[in-house]
Design a protein around this motif. Structure first.
Motif, short mmCIF file in Angstrom:
data_model
loop_
_atom_site.label_atom_id
_atom_site.label_comp_id
_atom_site.label_asym_id
_atom_site.label_seq_id
_atom_site.Cartn_x
_atom_site.Cartn_y
_atom_site.Cartn_z
N PHE A 1 -6.18 -18.30 32.39
CA PHE A 1 -5.69 -17.33 33.36
C PHE A 1 -5.28 -16.02 32.67
O PHE A 1 -5.67 -14.93 33.09
CB PHE A 1 -4.50 -17.90 34.14
CG PHE A 1 -3.81 -16.87 34.99
CD1 PHE A 1 -4.35 -16.49 36.21
CD2 PHE A 1 -2.64 -16.29 34.56
CE1 PHE A 1 -3.73 -15.53 36.98
CE2 PHE A 1 -2.00 -15.32 35.33
CZ PHE A 1 -2.55 -14.94 36.55
N ALA A 2 -4.50 -16.13 31.62
CA ALA A 2 -4.00 -14.95 30.92
C ALA A 2 -5.14 -14.15 30.30
O ALA A 2 -5.15 -12.92 30.34
CB ALA A 2 -2.99 -15.35 29.86
N GLU A 3 -6.13 -14.85 29.74
CA GLU A 3 -7.27 -14.17 29.14
C GLU A 3 -8.05 -13.40 30.20
O GLU A 3 -8.42 -12.23 30.00
CB GLU A 3 -8.18 -15.18 28.44
CG GLU A 3 -9.39 -14.54 27.78
CD GLU A 3 -10.27 -15.54 27.08
OE1 GLU A 3 -11.06 -15.10 26.24
OE2 GLU A 3 -10.18 -16.75 27.36
N ARG A 4 -8.31 -14.02 31.32
CA ARG A 4 -9.05 -13.36 32.41
C ARG A 4 -8.25 -12.17 32.95
O ARG A 4 -8.82 -11.11 33.21
CB ARG A 4 -9.35 -14.37 33.52
CG ARG A 4 -10.12 -13.79 34.67
CD ARG A 4 -11.53 -13.41 34.26
NE ARG A 4 -12.21 -12.87 35.42
CZ ARG A 4 -13.00 -11.82 35.40
NH1 ARG A 4 -13.28 -11.23 34.27
NH2 ARG A 4 -13.57 -11.38 36.50
N LEU A 5 -6.95 -12.34 33.13
CA LEU A 5 -6.12 -11.24 33.60
C LEU A 5 -6.18 -10.06 32.63
O LEU A 5 -6.33 -8.91 33.04
CB LEU A 5 -4.68 -11.70 33.79
CG LEU A 5 -3.69 -10.62 34.24
CD1 LEU A 5 -4.10 -10.05 35.60
CD2 LEU A 5 -2.29 -11.20 34.30
#
Length: 71
Positions: free
Chosen positions: A27-31
């Motif tokens: 999630f954090a990488e995509r964000l």
């Protein structure tokens, strides 16, 4: 993963990279990638004049590929 994005995720999370669970990491990488893309779009805006190449510099720094447009 680009080391700059990994560093920012760990800094934002306040946890060493090794301790971040996979779901949160994805999630954090995509964000982070979406934020970089938005910044690059703004920097690529022709109304910014001489700064039109900044978007490419931002994407390169964070290891994010340009968006593919279907034409």
């Amino acid at each position: 993963m680009n080391p700059e994005i990994a560093r920012l995720i760990a800094e934002a999370n306040g946890t060493p990279v090794e301790l971040i669970n996979r779901t949160n990491w994805i999630f954090a990488e995509r964000l982070a990638e979406l934020i970089v893309r938005e910044c690059a779009k703004i920097a690529d805006n022709p109304s910014q004049g001489a700064f039109t190449s900044i978007g490419n510099d931002i994407r390169k720094h964070f290891g994010v590929a340009p968006e593919q447009h279907n034409t």
